[in-house]
Design an enzyme around this catalytic site. Structure first.
Site, PDB file in Angstrom:
ATOM      1  N   ASP A  21       0.835  -1.218   0.000  1.00 32.49           N
ATOM      2  CA  ASP A  21       0.000   0.000   0.000  1.00 32.49           C
ATOM      3  C   ASP A  21       0.866   1.263   0.000  1.00 32.49           C
ATOM      4  O   ASP A  21       1.993   1.254   0.493  1.00 32.49           O
ATOM      5  CB  ASP A  21      -0.912  -0.025   1.235  1.00 32.49           C
ATOM      6  N   HIS A  38       2.263   3.477  -8.995  1.00 34.48           N
ATOM      7  CA  HIS A  38       2.083   2.047  -9.294  1.00 34.48           C
ATOM      8  C   HIS A  38       3.258   1.528 -10.111  1.00 34.48           C
ATOM      9  O   HIS A  38       3.774   0.436  -9.871  1.00 34.48           O
ATOM     10  CB  HIS A  38       0.765   1.815 -10.048  1.00 34.48           C
ATOM     11  N   LEU A 132      10.198 -20.826  -4.955  1.00 35.77           N
ATOM     12  CA  LEU A 132       9.202 -19.958  -4.318  1.00 35.77           C
ATOM     13  C   LEU A 132       7.851 -20.007  -5.040  1.00 35.77           C
ATOM     14  O   LEU A 132       7.799 -19.940  -6.268  1.00 35.77           O
ATOM     15  CB  LEU A 132       9.727 -18.507  -4.330  1.00 35.77           C
TER      16      LEU A 132
HETATM   17  C1  IPE Z   1      -5.511  -2.598  -0.033  1.00 34.76           C
HETATM   18  O1  IPE Z   1      -5.163  -1.257  -0.218  1.00 34.76           O
HETATM   19  C2  IPE Z   1      -5.512  -3.322  -1.333  1.00 34.76           C
HETATM   20  C3  IPE Z   1      -4.206  -3.469  -1.969  1.00 34.76           C
HETATM   21  C4  IPE Z   1      -3.053  -3.092  -1.487  1.00 34.76           C
HETATM   22  C5  IPE Z   1      -4.237  -4.125  -3.232  1.00 34.76           C
HETATM   23  P1  IPE Z   1      -6.268  -0.126  -0.356  1.00 34.76           P
HETATM   24  O2  IPE Z   1      -5.536   1.158  -0.538  1.00 34.76           O
HETATM   25  O3  IPE Z   1      -7.257  -0.485  -1.395  1.00 34.76           O
HETATM   26  O4  IPE Z   1      -6.982  -0.199   1.062  1.00 34.76           O
HETATM   27  P2  IPE Z   1      -7.789   0.880   1.878  1.00 34.76           P
HETATM   28  O5  IPE Z   1      -8.829   1.436   0.977  1.00 34.76           O
HETATM   29  O6  IPE Z   1      -6.822   1.931   2.314  1.00 34.76           O
HETATM   30  O7  IPE Z   1      -8.348   0.125   3.049  1.00 34.76           O
HETATM   31  C1  IPE Z   2      -1.595   0.312  -3.314  1.00 35.34           C
HETATM   32  O1  IPE Z   2      -1.399   1.686  -3.327  1.00 35.34           O
HETATM   33  C2  IPE Z   2      -1.873  -0.265  -4.670  1.00 35.34           C
HETATM   34  C3  IPE Z   2      -3.269  -0.630  -4.909  1.00 35.34           C
HETATM   35  C4  IPE Z   2      -4.206  -0.624  -4.011  1.00 35.34           C
HETATM   36  C5  IPE Z   2      -3.617  -1.047  -6.242  1.00 35.34           C
HETATM   37  P1  IPE Z   2      -2.597   2.706  -3.326  1.00 35.34           P
HETATM   38  O2  IPE Z   2      -2.972   2.982  -4.741  1.00 35.34           O
HETATM   39  O3  IPE Z   2      -3.689   2.242  -2.463  1.00 35.34           O
HETATM   40  O4  IPE Z   2      -1.903   4.004  -2.706  1.00 35.34           O
HETATM   41  P2  IPE Z   2      -2.482   4.963  -1.588  1.00 35.34           P
HETATM   42  O5  IPE Z   2      -2.902   4.103  -0.453  1.00 35.34           O
HETATM   43  O6  IPE Z   2      -3.625   5.696  -2.203  1.00 35.34           O
HETATM   44  O7  IPE Z   2      -1.337   5.851  -1.244  1.00 35.34           O
HETATM   45 MG    MG Z   3      -4.074   2.441  -0.473  1.00 38.71          MG
END
Ligand code: IPE
Ligand code: IPE
Ligand code: MG
Length: 246
Positions: A21, A38, A132
């Site tokens: 995240d 990303h 793995l």
């Molecule tokens: C969780 O992250 C999902 C992934 C890392 C793929 P999100 O950014 O979607 O989660 P929330 O919305 O902060 O809970």
């Molecule tokens: C995690 O990073 C990747 C996915 C959930 C696809 P985020 O896109 O949720 O990044 P933040 O949490 O908004 O910083």
């Molecule tokens: Mg996120």
């Protein structure tokens, strides 16, 4: 001394799960759009996969896209899907070189055809690897998985393949989409959020949780080692008393 030297190889977690995240915030901090985050997160994926494989971890599950993430702006979703298809196609030779077997958990019928095809091909091409196990959670959510599992069990009972008496924790576990994998002993979440966000709710029942403020695109092998060292300091009691486990 780096954290790697502090790891006790004889008590490595067999299975590590990571909620990757913070890509969006990482990009926003740099005045870039979320997709830039990303894109840079891919290097972190390479690092943890390589780091886990080098240590001898057997299973690594990476939460890459949740069921709820489909509700993000269309531009972000399609950018992510393109990145996914592209990365998977490009990484297959490296996966094979490192003897890594790719698996996917999630509702992959939701994925665009191109991404789904690339994924299925990559799974096929890495299927005889024995190192793995890299499990990508894509279009995954734990509630989706649990409901899907209940439906499949109900169908088996209806069809007479299974009896109600056969349903227990072991058979239920085996029917989950993660049925072939042991439960993660260690779950890491980056970006300073302290929640599970619909990830492996059943499987994480006794996992050790490590939260770090590091945003995913900054995550490197050293952060993985630090999380493992933290995990190895924990006392896992599984409901028993301290005296019972020593
Ligand atoms: C969780 O992250 C999902 C992934 C890392 C793929 P999100 O950014 O979607 O989660 P929330 O919305 O902060 O809970
Ligand atoms: C995690 O990073 C990747 C996915 C959930 C696809 P985020 O896109 O949720 O990044 P933040 O949490 O908004 O910083
Ligand atoms: Mg996120």
């Amino acid at each position: 001394m780096g954290s790697k030297d502090s790891i006790n190889i004889s008590s490595l977690p067999k299975h590590i799960a990571i909620i990757m995240d913070g890509n969006g915030r990482w990009a926003e901090e740099k005045g870039k759009d979320r997709l830039f985050g990303h894109l840079n997160g891919v290097e972190s994926v390479r690092e943890v996969v390589e780091g886990a494989a080098e240590l001898g971890v057997q299973y690594l599950t990476l939460y890459a896209f949740s069921t709820e993430n489909w509700d993000r702006p269309l531009e972000e979703v399609s950018g992510l899907m393109e990145l996914l298809a592209d990365t998977i196609r490009k990484e297959v030779p490296t996966l094979n070189k490192n003897n890594i077997k790719l698996h996917v958990i999630g509702d992959i019928n939701m994925l665009p055809v191109n991404a789904k095809n690339q994924l299925e091909e990559a799974i096929r091409e890495t299927s005889s690897n024995s190192g793995l196990n890299l499990i990508m959670a894509l279009s995954y959510s734990s509630r989706w998985e649990i409901v899907d599992t209940v439906k499949r069990i109900a169908k088996d009972v209806k069809d007479g393949i299974m009896q109600i008496e056969d349903i227990d924790q072991d058979s239920f576990h085996d029917k989950l989409v993660t049925g072939a994998f042991p439960d993660p002993e260690l779950m890491i979440r980056t970006s300073g959020e302290y929640r599970i966000s619909n990830f492996l709710l059943y499987q994480l029942a006794y996992a050790e949780l490590v939260f770090t403020n590091t945003l995913w695109p900054d995550f490197r092998k050293e952060h993985l080692y630090e999380a493992i060292v933290d995990y190895q300091k924990r006392e896992r009691r599984f409901g028993k008393t301290k005296q019972q486990i020593i």
